[in-house]
Scaffold this active site. Structure first.
Site, PDB file in Angstrom:
ATOM      1  N   ASN A   7       5.368   1.930   5.041  1.00 33.36           N
ATOM      2  CA  ASN A   7       4.796   0.585   4.834  1.00 33.36           C
ATOM      3  C   ASN A   7       5.391  -0.502   5.742  1.00 33.36           C
ATOM      4  OD1 ASN A   7       3.595  -1.749   3.902  1.00 33.36           O
ATOM      5  ND2 ASN A   7       4.018  -1.120   1.685  1.00 33.36           N
ATOM      6  N   ARG A  91       0.856   3.328   5.576  1.00 31.03           N
ATOM      7  CA  ARG A  91      -0.236   2.377   4.671  1.00 31.03           C
ATOM      8  C   ARG A  91      -0.866   1.485   5.659  1.00 31.03           C
ATOM      9  NH1 ARG A  91       1.192  -3.077   1.691  1.00 31.03           N
ATOM     10  NH2 ARG A  91      -0.865  -3.310   0.697  1.00 31.03           N
ATOM     11  N   HIS A 180      -5.896  -3.222  -2.831  1.00 29.42           N
ATOM     12  CA  HIS A 180      -4.924  -2.130  -3.708  1.00 29.42           C
ATOM     13  C   HIS A 180      -5.699  -0.828  -4.018  1.00 29.42           C
ATOM     14  CE1 HIS A 180      -3.519  -5.915  -5.833  1.00 29.42           C
ATOM     15  NE2 HIS A 180      -2.632  -5.543  -5.150  1.00 29.42           N
ATOM     16  N   ARG A 241      -1.779 -17.034  -6.292  1.00 26.85           N
ATOM     17  CA  ARG A 241      -2.954 -17.096  -5.612  1.00 26.85           C
ATOM     18  C   ARG A 241      -4.047 -17.403  -6.370  1.00 26.85           C
ATOM     19  NH1 ARG A 241      -3.333 -11.177  -3.096  1.00 26.85           N
ATOM     20  NH2 ARG A 241      -0.952 -11.079  -2.654  1.00 26.85           N
ATOM     21  N   GLU A 386       1.804   4.273  -5.205  1.00 30.38           N
ATOM     22  CA  GLU A 386       0.968   4.104  -3.981  1.00 30.38           C
ATOM     23  C   GLU A 386       1.671   5.133  -3.026  1.00 30.38           C
ATOM     24  OE1 GLU A 386       1.034  -0.225  -4.571  1.00 30.38           O
ATOM     25  OE2 GLU A 386      -0.767  -0.184  -3.368  1.00 30.38           O
TER      26      GLU A 386
END
Ligand code: ADP
Length: 398
Positions: A7, A91, A180, A241, A386
């Site tokens: 990643n 990823r 996601h 956010r 993940e």
């Protein structure tokens, strides 16, 4: 088969080395401050001493070399030579409309990832650099790209299009993509196993609640809608956010405050959400403690988060014409019993009956049900993974 999962960020690179046959993480680590003074690698492998090395990494190529040195080190490593890495899974944040599943990386794939850089300017360029660094150092090892957006490519047009002039979609690719996806896909597959039913018969709402949060309606195993949009800023109120707001607020604020696009973006991404509302923290543990001590804005921030999560549960149960399962995952979803209880409150009319005792004792149990016996809707906690999903997809393709 052993897979290296990468990643890559702009100045960091996280990795896990996974044995697919046993699903065991053989080693995991992090390269930090790539291209900046003081770069450092740290790696942990079960049964081995933690490896930390401060050494110059001028670019991602240097970082990958350090990762391979760490993995093959006599003292800290888990393999004796680089050839024992059967494949690398990367990823990649944005696959645009080009990818609805993971793919083996070719020249054409790299070009398509590059084409998506405009849509994810902070992430895709770094992901590409990571891919190219691995290709150079391991030219004979297959490389696979796993996209955060791919799982959501099954959304119908009415879910992914915004009601803007159609040409804006054609010209600028403006649409809902969702993110996601790797996590939503992983917990969906695990929920199918846990529920012991065929996925084609199941309507599931997956709630990935972490620093960034997104909620997905999964009908028959396919994402039919998701709360994040053109960017990961949309949907529920998050750590920092803002989530969904009236779009007119953006131009209003730019005029009133004299903000430029950079400033308004920074405010919506970094100064908003539960942090902005509370003025205190983006971490739910801090907010819960502050609420306990009577801090009203911390309490308000938590209420807003929960309210926006519930809005999506309602919307998606309508979109699917019912719901069979709710899955909580990620930092908050896996650990915060209060949030789960509040999200499920008064949803008996939908068939959701939470077992408070099971909910309060779910932490650390791994995958489990937290609904009452006989609850029409099964409520689950499923820790996301993940990296394992990326490794599984990679192994399948090579
Ligand atoms: P990221 O999006 O960075 O991967 P995570 O899924 O790791 O985020 O979630 C991080 C968030 O999870 C933290 O900001 C914190 O709010 C929350 N969290 C982690 N542990 C707990 C806990 N024990 N109780 C409540 N919230 C928690």
């Amino acid at each position: 088969m052993k897979i290296l999962v990468i990643n890559a960020g702009s100045s960091s690179l996280k990795y896990q080395f996974i044995n697919i046959d046993t699903k065991e993480v053989l080693a995991k680590g992090l390269c930090e401050r790539i291209g900046i003074e003081g770069s450092k690698i740290s790696q942990k492998a079960p049964g081995k001493e933690e490896y930390v090395c401060v050494s110059e990494m001028k670019d991602h190529g240097d970082a990958i070399k350090m990762v391979i040195d760490a993995l093959t080190s006599d003292k800290y490593g888990v393999i004796s030579k680089m050839d024992e890495i059967d494949a690398v899974g990367h990823r990649v944040v944005h696959g645009g409309e080009a990818f609805n599943e993971s793919v083996v990386i070719t020249k054409e794939v790299k070009k398509a990832i590059e084409d998506c850089c405009e849509l994810a300017p902070l992430h895709n360029p770094a992901n590409l650099i990571g891919i190219e660094a691995c290709e150079k150092i391991m030219p004979n090892t297959p490389q696979v790209a796993v996209f955060d957006t791919a799982f959501h490519q099954t959304m119908p047009k009415e879910a992914y299009l915004y009601a803007l002039p159609y040409e804006m979609y054609e010209k600028h690719k403006i649409r809902r993509y969702g993110f996601h996806g790797t996590s939503h896909k992983y917990v969906t597959q695990q929920a199918e196993k846990l529920m012991g039913k065929d996925i084609s018969d199941l309507k599931i709402i997956t709630l990935h609640l972490g620093n960034g949060s997104s909620i997905t309606a999964v009908d028959g195993g396919k994402s039919i809608d998701t709360s994040m949009g053109f960017t990961p800023l949309a949907g529920v109120a998050m750590g920092t956010r803002c989530g969904d707001i009236d779009p007119a607020i953006v131009t209003f604020l730019m005029e009133k405050e004299g903000w430029d696009t950079e400033k308004v973006n920074a405010v919506m991404n970094k100064d908003s959400g539960v942090y902005g509302l509370s003025g205190l923290s983006s971490d739910f543990r801090d907010l819960a403690n502050a609420k306990e001590e009577g801090n009203e804005r911390a309490s308000l921030a938590l209420d807003k988060f929960i309210y926006t999560v519930r809005q999506f549960v309602g919307a998606y149960s309508v979109a699917m014409g019912g719901v069979d399962g709710l899955v909580f995952t990620a930092g908050i979803g896996e650990n915060d019993a209060m949030v789960r209880e509040e999200v499920c409150k008064n949803l008996e009319y939908l068939g959701v009956e939470l077992d408070k005792e099971l909910n309060n004792t779910a932490r650390g149990k791994g995958e489990c049900f937290i609904n009452k016996e006989g609850s029409k809707v099964k409520v689950m906690v499923i820790p996301t993974n993940e990296e394992l999903m990326i490794a599984l997809d990679t192994a399948k393709l090579v």
